[in-house]
Design a protein around this motif. Structure first.
Motif, PDB file in Angstrom:
ATOM      1  N   GLN A  25     -29.713 -10.599 -37.649  1.00  0.00           N
ATOM      2  CA  GLN A  25     -30.263 -11.732 -36.904  1.00  0.00           C
ATOM      3  C   GLN A  25     -30.251 -11.435 -35.409  1.00  0.00           C
ATOM      4  N   PRO A  26     -31.354 -11.736 -34.709  1.00  0.00           N
ATOM      5  CA  PRO A  26     -31.406 -11.425 -33.278  1.00  0.00           C
ATOM      6  C   PRO A  26     -30.490 -12.280 -32.419  1.00  0.00           C
ATOM      7  N   ASP A  27     -30.040 -13.433 -32.964  1.00  0.00           N
ATOM      8  CA  ASP A  27     -29.226 -14.356 -32.167  1.00  0.00           C
ATOM      9  C   ASP A  27     -27.750 -14.334 -32.551  1.00  0.00           C
ATOM     10  N   ILE A  28     -27.328 -13.340 -33.353  1.00  0.00           N
ATOM     11  CA  ILE A  28     -25.925 -13.237 -33.765  1.00  0.00           C
ATOM     12  C   ILE A  28     -25.445 -11.809 -33.532  1.00  0.00           C
ATOM     13  N   GLU A  29     -24.253 -11.682 -32.982  1.00  0.00           N
ATOM     14  CA  GLU A  29     -23.672 -10.356 -32.705  1.00  0.00           C
ATOM     15  C   GLU A  29     -22.238 -10.308 -33.229  1.00  0.00           C
ATOM     16  N   VAL A  30     -21.950  -9.334 -34.079  1.00  0.00           N
ATOM     17  CA  VAL A  30     -20.577  -9.120 -34.548  1.00  0.00           C
ATOM     18  C   VAL A  30     -19.864  -8.263 -33.513  1.00  0.00           C
ATOM     19  N   VAL A  31     -18.814  -8.821 -32.906  1.00  0.00           N
ATOM     20  CA  VAL A  31     -18.151  -8.125 -31.795  1.00  0.00           C
ATOM     21  C   VAL A  31     -16.864  -7.426 -32.213  1.00  0.00           C
ATOM     22  N   GLY A  32     -16.408  -7.660 -33.453  1.00  0.00           N
ATOM     23  CA  GLY A  32     -15.184  -6.999 -33.877  1.00  0.00           C
ATOM     24  C   GLY A  32     -14.816  -7.331 -35.303  1.00  0.00           C
ATOM     25  N   ALA A  38      -2.926 -11.414 -38.968  1.00  0.00           N
ATOM     26  CA  ALA A  38      -1.949 -11.050 -37.940  1.00  0.00           C
ATOM     27  C   ALA A  38      -2.605 -10.420 -36.722  1.00  0.00           C
ATOM     28  N   ALA A  39      -3.804  -9.863 -36.885  1.00  0.00           N
ATOM     29  CA  ALA A  39      -4.488  -9.195 -35.770  1.00  0.00           C
ATOM     30  C   ALA A  39      -5.444 -10.122 -35.019  1.00  0.00           C
ATOM     31  N   VAL A  40      -5.554 -11.368 -35.465  1.00  0.00           N
ATOM     32  CA  VAL A  40      -6.593 -12.244 -34.929  1.00  0.00           C
ATOM     33  C   VAL A  40      -6.361 -12.626 -33.472  1.00  0.00           C
ATOM     34  N   ILE A  41      -5.157 -13.061 -33.130  1.00  0.00           N
ATOM     35  CA  ILE A  41      -4.929 -13.603 -31.787  1.00  0.00           C
ATOM     36  C   ILE A  41      -5.240 -12.588 -30.684  1.00  0.00           C
ATOM     37  N   PRO A  42      -4.709 -11.355 -30.738  1.00  0.00           N
ATOM     38  CA  PRO A  42      -5.065 -10.411 -29.669  1.00  0.00           C
ATOM     39  C   PRO A  42      -6.557 -10.109 -29.599  1.00  0.00           C
ATOM     40  N   LEU A  43      -7.220 -10.053 -30.758  1.00  0.00           N
ATOM     41  CA  LEU A  43      -8.661  -9.775 -30.752  1.00  0.00           C
ATOM     42  C   LEU A  43      -9.452 -10.957 -30.189  1.00  0.00           C
ATOM     43  N   MET A  54     -13.147 -15.878 -41.252  1.00  0.00           N
ATOM     44  CA  MET A  54     -11.846 -15.359 -41.675  1.00  0.00           C
ATOM     45  C   MET A  54     -11.530 -15.699 -43.126  1.00  0.00           C
ATOM     46  N   ASP A  55     -11.129 -14.673 -43.866  1.00  0.00           N
ATOM     47  CA  ASP A  55     -10.708 -14.854 -45.255  1.00  0.00           C
ATOM     48  C   ASP A  55      -9.530 -15.824 -45.295  1.00  0.00           C
ATOM     49  N   VAL A  56      -9.551 -16.750 -46.257  1.00  0.00           N
ATOM     50  CA  VAL A  56      -8.472 -17.728 -46.338  1.00  0.00           C
ATOM     51  C   VAL A  56      -7.220 -17.139 -46.980  1.00  0.00           C
ATOM     52  N   ARG A  57      -7.377 -16.073 -47.774  1.00  0.00           N
ATOM     53  CA  ARG A  57      -6.227 -15.444 -48.447  1.00  0.00           C
ATOM     54  C   ARG A  57      -6.117 -13.983 -48.021  1.00  0.00           C
ATOM     55  N   MET A  58      -5.046 -13.667 -47.277  1.00  0.00           N
ATOM     56  CA  MET A  58      -4.806 -12.294 -46.825  1.00  0.00           C
ATOM     57  C   MET A  58      -3.328 -11.989 -46.976  1.00  0.00           C
ATOM     58  N   PRO A  59      -2.952 -10.704 -47.110  1.00  0.00           N
ATOM     59  CA  PRO A  59      -1.578 -10.361 -47.502  1.00  0.00           C
ATOM     60  C   PRO A  59      -0.490 -10.662 -46.466  1.00  0.00           C
ATOM     61  N   LEU A  60      -0.730 -10.398 -45.198  1.00  0.00           N
ATOM     62  CA  LEU A  60       0.322 -10.586 -44.198  1.00  0.00           C
ATOM     63  C   LEU A  60       0.305 -11.994 -43.614  1.00  0.00           C
ATOM     64  N   LEU A  61      -0.816 -12.382 -43.022  1.00  0.00           N
ATOM     65  CA  LEU A  61      -0.962 -13.713 -42.448  1.00  0.00           C
ATOM     66  C   LEU A  61      -2.269 -14.293 -42.960  1.00  0.00           C
ATOM     67  N   ASP A  62      -2.175 -15.362 -43.757  1.00  0.00           N
ATOM     68  CA  ASP A  62      -3.384 -15.901 -44.369  1.00  0.00           C
ATOM     69  C   ASP A  62      -4.209 -16.706 -43.371  1.00  0.00           C
ATOM     70  N   GLY A  63      -5.380 -17.137 -43.826  1.00  0.00           N
ATOM     71  CA  GLY A  63      -6.295 -17.838 -42.945  1.00  0.00           C
ATOM     72  C   GLY A  63      -5.783 -19.167 -42.458  1.00  0.00           C
ATOM     73  N   ILE A  64      -4.917 -19.818 -43.232  1.00  0.00           N
ATOM     74  CA  ILE A  64      -4.352 -21.103 -42.815  1.00  0.00           C
ATOM     75  C   ILE A  64      -3.438 -20.912 -41.613  1.00  0.00           C
ATOM     76  N   GLU A  65      -2.465 -20.002 -41.759  1.00  0.00           N
ATOM     77  CA  GLU A  65      -1.516 -19.773 -40.668  1.00  0.00           C
ATOM     78  C   GLU A  65      -2.200 -19.143 -39.457  1.00  0.00           C
ATOM     79  N   ALA A  66      -3.181 -18.276 -39.705  1.00  0.00           N
ATOM     80  CA  ALA A  66      -3.910 -17.668 -38.583  1.00  0.00           C
ATOM     81  C   ALA A  66      -4.697 -18.729 -37.820  1.00  0.00           C
ATOM     82  N   THR A  67      -5.281 -19.694 -38.545  1.00  0.00           N
ATOM     83  CA  THR A  67      -5.993 -20.792 -37.887  1.00  0.00           C
ATOM     84  C   THR A  67      -5.043 -21.586 -37.006  1.00  0.00           C
ATOM     85  N   ARG A  68      -3.898 -21.954 -37.559  1.00  0.00           N
ATOM     86  CA  ARG A  68      -2.907 -22.702 -36.777  1.00  0.00           C
ATOM     87  C   ARG A  68      -2.492 -21.929 -35.529  1.00  0.00           C
TER      88      ARG A  68
END
Length: 220
Positions: A25-32, A38-43, A54-68
């Protein structure tokens, strides 16, 4: 300016598929990309994406806790779109309660994926209102929990603001609400902003969750 997106999923094939769909899509860019919450906040701080898918189920930090974590620690946080395998997933409802702006099925068609990202970025209407209603009916407290009821009572919405909130829960956009109420779109935007402020909600998704949780709107 394009809508910028950060992809977070522990499955490389899922990330690759989403990237291929979105970058067509010309109006959307994936930047990372990231493989875990666990890697979300610094990125997010580094890349400042408009949307985090973001996937809701992940092994280290799931999507719920990452959202919070993102909403708690990042100033001017991005919109969060949780990605799930199953539509009727309690994890999804918990993520919405935690502050996510919408959810997307991994098996969604390319057009639905693009639509979801654009809609969440714009924040002008609720994504998949029928599915959110179904999740609230399945996993929410249909009678309304005491804290949510008290918060709704403190909000003291006017009759017009209450009407706007009910229409938001049905998934109507600002323009559709304006047409239904025979008022201007700017008037509706003002009402929506007031509803969000009174409820302490950061966006219309959270306002609708509050409406369901308090029993103000019945999810059935």
């Amino acid at each position: 300016m394009p809508v910028t997106v950060l992809l977070v999923d522990d499955e490389p094939l899922v990330r690759a598929g989403l990237r291929a769909v979105l970058e067509a899509q010309p109006d959307i860019e994936v930047v990372g990309e990231a493989a875990d919450g666990a890697a979300v906040i610094p990125l997010v701080r580094q890349l400042r994406p408009d949307v985090v898918a973001m996937d809701v189920r992940m092994p280290l930090l799931d999507g719920i806790e990452a959202t919070r974590a993102v909403l708690r620690t990042v100033s001017d946080p991005p919109k969060i779109l949780v990605v799930t395998t199953f539509e009727n997933d309690e994890y999804v409802y918990e993520a919405l309660r935690a502050g996510a702006d919408g959810f997307l099925l991994k098996r969604a068609r390319p057009a639905e994926i693009v639509h979801a990202v654009r809609l969440v970025a714009e924040g002008e209407s609720l994504l998949f209102p029928a599915s959110v209603r179904q999740l609230a009916a399945e996993y929410g407290d249909g009678a309304g929990n005491a804290a949510a009821r008290a918060a709704m009572e403190r909000a003291a919405l006017t009759e017009r603001e209450a009407e706007v909130l009910r229409l938001m829960a049905r998934g109507l956009s600002n323009a559709e609400i304006a047409a239904r109420l025979v008022v201007g779109t700017e008037t509706v935007k003002s009402h929506v902003s007031t509803v969000l402020a009174k409820l302490g909600a950061r966006d219309r998704t959270q306002a609708v969750i509050a409406a369901y949780e308090s029993g103000f709107v019945a999810p059935g």
